[in-house]
Each structure stands twice: as C-alpha cells, then as structure tokens.
Design a protein around this motif. Sequence first.
Motif, PDB file in Angstrom:
ATOM      1  N   GLN A 208       9.278 -91.323  12.765  1.00  0.00           N
ATOM      2  CA  GLN A 208       8.871 -90.484  11.615  1.00  0.00           C
ATOM      3  C   GLN A 208       9.757 -90.645  10.492  1.00  0.00           C
ATOM      4  O   GLN A 208      10.850 -90.154  10.684  1.00  0.00           O
ATOM      5  N   ILE A 209       9.699 -91.353   9.426  1.00  0.00           N
ATOM      6  CA  ILE A 209      10.541 -91.900   8.455  1.00  0.00           C
ATOM      7  C   ILE A 209      10.209 -90.810   7.158  1.00  0.00           C
ATOM      8  O   ILE A 209       8.981 -90.889   6.939  1.00  0.00           O
ATOM      9  N   THR A 210      10.978 -90.251   6.882  1.00  0.00           N
ATOM     10  CA  THR A 210      10.958 -89.354   5.712  1.00  0.00           C
ATOM     11  C   THR A 210      11.751 -89.986   4.389  1.00  0.00           C
ATOM     12  O   THR A 210      12.889 -90.354   4.542  1.00  0.00           O
ATOM     13  N   ILE A 211      10.862 -90.553   3.206  1.00  0.00           N
ATOM     14  CA  ILE A 211      11.935 -91.038   1.983  1.00  0.00           C
ATOM     15  C   ILE A 211      11.237 -90.035   0.932  1.00  0.00           C
ATOM     16  O   ILE A 211       9.922 -90.034   0.595  1.00  0.00           O
ATOM     17  N   ASN A 212      12.195 -89.482   0.294  1.00  0.00           N
ATOM     18  CA  ASN A 212      11.846 -88.866  -1.004  1.00  0.00           C
ATOM     19  C   ASN A 212      10.775 -87.550  -0.669  1.00  0.00           C
ATOM     20  O   ASN A 212       9.983 -87.338  -1.349  1.00  0.00           O
ATOM     21  N   GLY A 213      10.935 -87.021   0.474  1.00  0.00           N
ATOM     22  CA  GLY A 213       9.975 -85.836   0.996  1.00  0.00           C
ATOM     23  C   GLY A 213       8.730 -86.190   1.425  1.00  0.00           C
ATOM     24  O   GLY A 213       7.898 -85.456   1.856  1.00  0.00           O
ATOM     25  N   LYS A 214       8.307 -87.854   1.181  1.00  0.00           N
ATOM     26  CA  LYS A 214       7.117 -88.183   2.092  1.00  0.00           C
ATOM     27  C   LYS A 214       7.326 -88.704   3.439  1.00  0.00           C
ATOM     28  O   LYS A 214       8.414 -89.390   3.321  1.00  0.00           O
ATOM     29  N   GLU A 215       6.649 -88.360   4.343  1.00  0.00           N
ATOM     30  CA  GLU A 215       6.752 -88.905   5.909  1.00  0.00           C
ATOM     31  C   GLU A 215       5.827 -89.950   5.994  1.00  0.00           C
ATOM     32  O   GLU A 215       4.577 -89.795   5.757  1.00  0.00           O
ATOM     33  N   TYR A 216       6.351 -90.969   6.815  1.00  0.00           N
ATOM     34  CA  TYR A 216       5.468 -92.110   7.300  1.00  0.00           C
ATOM     35  C   TYR A 216       5.624 -92.202   8.798  1.00  0.00           C
ATOM     36  O   TYR A 216       6.914 -92.055   9.330  1.00  0.00           O
ATOM     37  N   ASP A 217       4.594 -92.240   9.722  1.00  0.00           N
ATOM     38  CA  ASP A 217       4.574 -92.429  10.871  1.00  0.00           C
ATOM     39  C   ASP A 217       4.327 -93.764  11.337  1.00  0.00           C
ATOM     40  O   ASP A 217       3.281 -94.429  11.101  1.00  0.00           O
TER      41      ASP A 217
END
Length: 281
Positions: A208-217
């Motif tokens: 679960q990657i979080t970049i600039n507050g947005k999460e990507y699974d």
Amino acid sequence: MKAKTTRLCLLFILLCSLPVFYSCSDEADDFYLFEYWEVMLNPEPPISEASLSITGGTKLGIKGGVAPYTAEIADGQIATAYVDENNDIRISSLKLGSTSLMVKDADGRIIKIGLKVVNGKQSFSVNSVEARIIGIDESLLNEQQKEKLEAVIEKIKDEADIQATGGIAFSYDQKSSGKVTIVTGKENTPEIEGSFSRSTSESGTTFQITINGKEYDCKFKLPERPDTSKSITTRDLGPIPYWLVEDVTEDYKSDVTGLFGINATSLKIERIYIGSFTPLR
C-alpha cells in the motif's frame, strides 16, 4: 621382569587412550552459531562478527551443545527469536535498532552475540507495461467496439506512472513498512517519494503506497507459465518475471461503461507492470 613388562603394557594402553579422550572433549566443547548460505561448508564456520546485521529476519543454525536450547533477545521491541523443531533459531525484526541474542543449551552454556536490525532494501525494475479489462465478453463485440476497447487499453498503458526502464525502490525502517522511491522512466520527470506498508498472503505480496496523501494498492504476483511440464525446473525455463498489478478500475471505469453500457459492478480494470523483483536484503 614380569612386573616390568606389565607396567610397560599399562603405560602403552594409557598413552593410546589419551587422544581418544581429548577428541571426545574437543567435540563436547563445540558450541557455536552459524549462518545458512546457499552453498554450505562442512563443517559450518561459526559466526565471527561481534554483531550480526539483519533486515526482515534470518535463520541461524546451532553447532554442538546439548539440546534442548533456548533463544532470547535482550530487547523484545527490536526483534524476537525462538528455537524451532529442527533446533534452528528463527529471528524476526520488529524495528531498527541494536540489541543482543543469547542462546543457552541444556548444560547451561551460553552464546551471546550482538544483533542489529538495519534498513532492508527491495526493488522492482519495470520491463514493460500491460493492461487488462475483466468483465467484458469480447466475443460479443463488433470490430468497431473492439477498436475502442483497444484504445482504452492503450490509454491505460500510456498513462502509467512508471514506464519501461523505470522502477520502485523500497527501504524498510520497520519490518513491513518504510519509504518508497519511484523512478518513472519518463524523460525530465523527477523521482517520486512516499511511504509504504506491506502485507503478504497466498496470492502474493501487497504494497500500500502513499504519495502526497493518495493511496495506491499494488500487488506483486508470480505468474504461472502455461503448458509447463512438472519435470521442467524453474532454472530450465530461465528468469520468471514478476507482475506488479495496480487496480485502476475507479480511474477508467467511466471510459469503459460509457462505450459499452455495461454494469460497472462486474468490471475490473488492471494495469500490469512486468519486470523483475529483488529479494529483501
């Protein structure tokens, strides 16, 4: 004369017995830890470092001593350890830091070594990007619809955050989380930094990657190769690529439902990065 001969015989027997006694004593004194390697030596060399560095976890062997053994970590917030059914020591890291490992045998003999949990590194290099749309029966589409579907697939691939020659680097500061750096593979595009947490299951490893507050699974999967004989080994087949599967249904479902008027609940859209994944080290 007879007494002298008897004394000489006793002396000879005693001298012959000495090496046997010393040999048994040396064997009993063997008590040390060793690391497991892909190629093992015989006998296994003891761990020579005063402090052993690990990342996610490790397995150590025990040479000599008297079972049963016990293993204990001085600071249980940094790592945990136990002795398994094969008398190997299993160590799992919890967070970065330094502590010590103490192993004790049934006779009370003790081995103590330093233990340091350091940043683990893991990376994924992208070789190509693909996309697939699940929930559409392509056999029911006419040629024009198939062309429109292919255009959506190309759009999903072109808009991927990572292109071929790009990749992701994971740096663990705890057992299952840390910092992530994304190299996009696009010209004049800076690296993207964020954080991640990792979980594992039978179907693969999910980040679960979080970049600039947005999460990507993102799920890493090891694809099966079709038509593979059981007698063929992985080495015979050559390198096996990993898939990093990103669920992009929410980003592109309107592109698909608008074209074909299908029910969005049965739709799944995935972007697939194909590449190689290095083990945690």
